[in-house]
Design a protein around this motif. Structure first.
Motif, short mmCIF file in Angstrom:
data_model
loop_
_atom_site.label_atom_id
_atom_site.label_comp_id
_atom_site.label_asym_id
_atom_site.label_seq_id
_atom_site.Cartn_x
_atom_site.Cartn_y
_atom_site.Cartn_z
N ALA A 317 0.83 -1.21 0.00
CA ALA A 317 0.00 0.00 0.00
C ALA A 317 0.87 1.26 0.00
O ALA A 317 0.62 2.21 -0.75
N LEU A 318 1.91 1.27 0.83
CA LEU A 318 2.81 2.42 0.86
C LEU A 318 3.55 2.57 -0.46
O LEU A 318 3.74 3.68 -0.97
N ALA A 319 3.99 1.45 -1.03
CA ALA A 319 4.68 1.51 -2.32
C ALA A 319 3.75 2.04 -3.41
O ALA A 319 4.18 2.83 -4.26
N ALA A 320 2.50 1.61 -3.37
CA ALA A 320 1.53 2.08 -4.37
C ALA A 320 1.35 3.59 -4.28
O ALA A 320 1.35 4.30 -5.29
N ILE A 321 1.18 4.10 -3.06
CA ILE A 321 0.99 5.54 -2.88
C ILE A 321 2.23 6.31 -3.32
O ILE A 321 2.14 7.38 -3.94
N ALA A 322 3.41 5.76 -3.02
CA ALA A 322 4.65 6.42 -3.43
C ALA A 322 4.77 6.50 -4.95
O ALA A 322 5.16 7.52 -5.52
N ILE A 323 4.41 5.41 -5.63
CA ILE A 323 4.48 5.40 -7.09
C ILE A 323 3.48 6.40 -7.69
O ILE A 323 3.80 7.15 -8.62
N VAL A 324 2.28 6.43 -7.12
CA VAL A 324 1.27 7.35 -7.62
C VAL A 324 1.72 8.80 -7.45
O VAL A 324 1.53 9.64 -8.33
N GLY A 325 2.34 9.11 -6.32
CA GLY A 325 2.74 10.48 -6.05
C GLY A 325 3.96 10.95 -6.82
O GLY A 325 4.18 12.16 -6.96
N ALA A 326 4.75 10.01 -7.36
CA ALA A 326 5.99 10.41 -8.04
C ALA A 326 5.70 11.20 -9.31
O ALA A 326 6.42 12.16 -9.62
N TRP A 327 4.67 10.85 -10.06
CA TRP A 327 4.41 11.49 -11.34
C TRP A 327 3.93 12.93 -11.19
O TRP A 327 4.45 13.82 -11.88
N PRO A 328 2.96 13.23 -10.33
CA PRO A 328 2.61 14.64 -10.13
C PRO A 328 3.77 15.46 -9.58
O PRO A 328 3.88 16.65 -9.88
N ALA A 329 4.64 14.83 -8.78
CA ALA A 329 5.81 15.55 -8.27
C ALA A 329 6.73 15.97 -9.41
O ALA A 329 7.23 17.10 -9.44
N TYR A 330 6.95 15.05 -10.36
CA TYR A 330 7.79 15.39 -11.50
C TYR A 330 7.11 16.44 -12.39
O TYR A 330 7.77 17.33 -12.94
N ALA A 331 5.79 16.36 -12.51
CA ALA A 331 5.06 17.37 -13.28
C ALA A 331 5.23 18.75 -12.66
O ALA A 331 5.38 19.75 -13.37
N ALA A 332 5.18 18.81 -11.33
CA ALA A 332 5.38 20.09 -10.65
C ALA A 332 6.79 20.63 -10.90
O ALA A 332 7.00 21.84 -11.05
N TYR A 333 7.76 19.72 -10.98
CA TYR A 333 9.14 20.13 -11.28
C TYR A 333 9.23 20.75 -12.68
O TYR A 333 9.88 21.79 -12.87
N LEU A 334 8.56 20.13 -13.66
CA LEU A 334 8.56 20.67 -15.02
C LEU A 334 7.90 22.05 -15.06
O LEU A 334 8.38 22.97 -15.73
N ASP A 335 6.78 22.18 -14.34
CA ASP A 335 6.07 23.46 -14.32
C ASP A 335 6.92 24.56 -13.68
O ASP A 335 6.89 25.71 -14.11
#
Length: 532
Positions: A317-335
């Protein structure tokens, strides 16, 4: 066993049955609920976009019912679910990564519907990752039904409008009524009509398919019956919408336009559609399959196996949440990188060339309906008795509300008080063999007709396909390169509907493209200078 969870997941077993709730649900149930809440929180802007469309669009208002229906369908499966052992699955984590990657690409390209579908896929993958494939398989239909909550289907509007116009005009001709048609507009002796987005029937189609799929799932057990009824829930409303449009025109024609106008137009349409759909479901009910005794099915299920270790469920469950959160985090970096690189741009009108001169006389009051660009120019050029209007829009850093490629970027809006869109088509080899491909649009107003060509310029490449353009912009943004792009639009007036001045636009494009390129190079030079 936590009594609250036990009550949710299972009803008492049948007398004499050895069915029991698998102990893994004591941890698995709160973990999957918590994970889904976390996913929705992480992707809240995407969730918000879905709800916003449900709220403002009558076509997708049914979306508010999708999640409650899904929860009810899962509740109906509670006895079978209670016998399954929650078993975390690494495949789910892989699928989560894939769904996240798709979401990121859609985010970079600002493709809202793909982001929304990726969110649904993320929920599916989370169920597999935390609870396992067997649990996901047991609730396959409820999970799949979530897709119908995604507000999509607008791409069907143009072909459905064409079908409705073709059907209506053909039916009127078979009825002995003379018809003159021009694009989506047609005239009969009693008046003028047009096929607009509301006439496409997409609202009826989406509603019919949503209800039809649910009816097929609840009424039938055989796959072929379900697929057949789902197909009929698509075919019947499309055909019915053609008859609906024809009947409305006939009612108005036969009543000297006293009926089927204003609110009558919508009432007759919905009443006819409702009757057709009731007839479809009534006929479909004759082939209902008998209900399967869920209690008996539960008693025949395999006994629960040993529950997965608590650490395994929680870790996945923790790994799933971490994977889900990684993509919006990278999107915020691009923005953030794009936010640091913004400047005011000036786009000069291309210099006249090859006999074309700037004409200060206004050519038309029409303007393309596009998102605000970082820099824009609209200039009229003349060569002899030929005149062409050029619109350039340079988009720096694609973002919602200011993007080059969008479904809202069109030549003219539906139900415009002055202008109407007669037709759209693709013109291959517009400047000669192996050259430019453009989109050609014919517009008309009470005072003027316009022939319009348009295409995109991205990284030096001319593109007309919006999907290819979106992919190019997304790829450039993800690879930390400029996602700048330009829309190039040419328009010229004409009088004879049978002979649009294609040659005028072709000559202008051949003569002026070098000047257009020079003007765009000037904008790029400004960007380079601002970085130094």
């Amino acid at each position: 066993m936590n009594p609250g969870i036990e009550n949710v997941l299972a009803a008492p077993a049948a007398p004499g049955s050895s069915a029991a709730v698998d102990p893994g649900w004591r941890l698995g149930f709160p973990l999957i609920v918590g994970a889904i809440i976390a996913i929705l929180a992480i992707h809240w802007p995407t969730v918000e976009s879905i709800v916003a469309i449900w709220s403002r669009s009558e076509t997708f208002a049914h979306g508010f019912l999708i999640v409650p229906i899904v929860l009810v369908l899962i509740w109906q499966r509670r006895r079978a679910l209670a016998l399954l052992t929650p078993s975390p699955d690494a495949l789910g984590l892989v699928l989560l990564a894939c769904a996240g990657a798709i979401w990121l690409v859609a985010y970079a390209g600002e493709v809202l519907v793909v982001k929304q579908l990726a969110l649904v896929a993320t929920v599916w993958a989370a169920v597999i990752a935390i609870l396992g494939r067997e649990v996901a398989r047991a609730i396959m239909f409820p999970l799949g039904f979530l897709v119908l909550g995604v507000p999509m289907g607008e791409a069907l509007i143009p072909p459905l409008m064409d079908w409705t116009a073709d059907f209506t005009v053909t039916a009127l001709q078979f009825s002995g009524i003379p018809v003159f048609r021009e694009g989506m507009f047609f005239s009969i002796p009693s008046g003028n009509w047009s096929i607009v987005e509301g006439c496409s029937g997409v609202r009826y189609l989406i509603a019919s398919f949503t209800v039809g799929v649910l009816f097929a799932y609840l009424s039938y057990r055989k796959l072929w019956k379900r697929l057949l009824f789902a197909a009929m829930s698509i075919i019947v409303p499309i055909i019915a919408n053609g008859f609906r449009a024809y009947l409305i025109v006939m009612i108005a024609h036969l009543s000297d336009n006293r009926l089927a106008h204003g609110i009558d137009h919508f009432i007759y349409g919905w009443v006819f559609f409702g009757l057709v759909m009731l007839l479809l479901f009534w006929i479909g009910s004759f082939w209902r399959d008998p209900d399967v005794d869920s209690q008996s099915a539960a008693s025949r299920a395999q006994p629960p196996t040993q529950a997965s270790p608590r650490g395994g469920l929680a870790g996945y469950a923790l790994a799933a949440i971490a994977i889900v959160g990684a993509w919006p985090a990278y999107a915020a970096y691009l923005d953030r990188n794009n936010a640091e690189d913004r400047e005011t741009l000036t786009l000069a009108a291309p210099a006249p060339a090859s006999g074309w001169v700037v004409d200060p006389t206004p050519l038309t009051d029409w303007r393309p309906r596009y998102d605000p660009a970082s820099a824009t120019v609209f200039q009229v050029y003349r060569k002899g008795n030929r005149v062409v209007a050029l619109h350039l829009g340079y988009y720096r850093h694609q973002q919602r509300g200011a993007q080059l490629v969008s479904s809202t970027n069109i030549m003219v809006v539906q139900k415009h008080p002055v202008w109407g869109n007669l037709s759209e088509s693709r013109i291959r080899d517009a400047l000669g063999p192996g050259t430019l491909e453009v989109r050609e649009t014919r517009l008309r107003s009470p005072q003027q007709r316009l022939l319009v060509w348009d295409w995109f310029r991205i990284a030096g490449h001319d593109v007309v396909n919006p999907y290819v353009a979106k992919w190019m912009l997304a790829w450039r943004k993800l690879s930390s390169r400029s996602d700048d792009g330009t829309v190039i639009i040419l328009a010229t007036p004409y009088d004879d509907p049978s002979q649009p001045p294609v040659a005028t636009l072709r000559e202008f494009a051949r003569d002026m493209i070098p000047s257009i390129n020079a003007a765009l190079a000037g904008v790029e030079a400004q960007i380079m200078a601002s970085r130094q």
